[in-house]
Design a protein around this motif. Sequence first.
Motif, PDB file in Angstrom:
ATOM      1  N   VAL A  25      64.485  50.268  -0.583  1.00 36.94           N
ATOM      2  CA  VAL A  25      64.632  49.864   0.815  1.00 36.94           C
ATOM      3  C   VAL A  25      63.676  50.661   1.707  1.00 36.94           C
ATOM      4  CG1 VAL A  25      66.198  49.904   2.796  1.00 36.94           C
ATOM      5  CG2 VAL A  25      67.005  49.068   0.570  1.00 36.94           C
ATOM      6  N   ALA A  49      67.558  50.435   7.832  1.00 38.19           N
ATOM      7  CA  ALA A  49      67.255  50.687   6.421  1.00 38.19           C
ATOM      8  C   ALA A  49      68.436  51.357   5.724  1.00 38.19           C
ATOM      9  CB  ALA A  49      66.001  51.563   6.304  1.00 38.19           C
ATOM     10  N   GLY A  89      70.692  49.598   2.788  1.00 40.07           N
ATOM     11  CA  GLY A  89      70.918  50.224   1.486  1.00 40.07           C
ATOM     12  C   GLY A  89      72.398  50.340   1.167  1.00 40.07           C
TER      13      GLY A  89
END
Length: 438
Positions: free
Chosen positions: A111, A245, A249
């Motif tokens: 990611v 992000a 994840g």
Amino acid sequence: MSQGPPVPSTASSSPRLSFGAQVAIGAVAGVLLGLAAKAAPDAAWLAPVLKTVGDLFVQLLKALVPPLVVTAVIASIANLGQVQNGARLAGRTLLWFAITAACSVTIGLAVGTILQPGHHVGGPLAAGHPDSMGSWTDFLKGLFPSNILGLQASTTLADGTAKTGLSFNILQLVVISVALGFAAVKLGDRGRPFLALADSLLQISRQLLNWVLKLTPIGTAGLLGTAVASYGWATLASLGWFAAAVYLGLLLVGFGLYPAILLLKGLPVGQFARAALPAAQLGFVSRTSIGTLPLTEERTIGALGVPRSYAAFAVPLGATTKMDGCAAIYPAVSALFVAQFYGIALGPLHYAMIAFVSIVGSAATAGVTGATVMLTLTLSTLGLPLEGAGLLLAIDPILDMGRTALNVTGQMLVPYVVAHEEGLLEAPVQVPERVVLA
């Protein structure tokens, strides 16, 4: 050993809102109050009130962490000694901890590499000052207690004044508790009174925590209200890509990796999701795996059918060392963010080092609020600027909510999978939807 606190029971007379519904109402109220505190000039009094309510709730949870850690670890070692093939179960539990951590950190690295959050900073960032740092030397030294109580002194600066206070080193408490537990088991009959005392203290600590947990909806309103009032959308904008992000994840692990493991083992995803939801909710608002431990353990036993004798070992162990959110996803994405922000190129060896730190060093987080120690441990291992950790402090509480929710979910997943592999699963208790905490 004692059978532990009762599983949440149904209301006997009039229908009552479920624990999850109460938390949801508290969350909505907190967001609305936070928005009001931030938007209305004449509501300046509201933000301090929300912060006080949230701080008091977390303070109560933290006060119960040391007795919970010590007694839970000692009791878990005693319980494991009563389980057939206890050493095998312990080995498989640790193996699955490592497998899920390796998969999680891989997802975090993917990611961070794809989204490149460090190249999408929405504005200038001011570096804060992390109140705790991590290094391999400190980590190794921290394994060896300087006193039997695991106490350590720390100095903080407030308004230019240095203040020294005492706090518990949770990692040292775990080491002390493991040593005490094994010593008591080794002594046989002579150690039984100590184990019985530890088990009794564990039940008392859990009862105290159960009373505190009844305040969760109120604490939720205070914590979320403070987050909205303090940070708001403007602060999130500068670190928007980074926050996205991290949460991406977390979602990929929670809604992708974990269900895939369950499907691979032939286990029902829906049943696991319903079982884990209350514990994940509490972990989200409280930001502490240890504080969520009793609820996590009871959901693992009652709603998933994991035997109490094994769950009493695996869940407390996971609450102190199983951190897919704090020790895998977050440090992976954060390390890449810092490297990208400072223009430092990372190669395959650096990626491997991040994975190694995540798998081996996860005990550094020790199940308490925050993951700064784990992040600075990762940065120092890679030789990245430690000031980078300070850049991320502005939104850490918001991220910590999602991290802890994933931690708690993973702490239920591994015992469930291992118990299934070993043929230990029992019929789960059918807990009605409308329940209240016992």
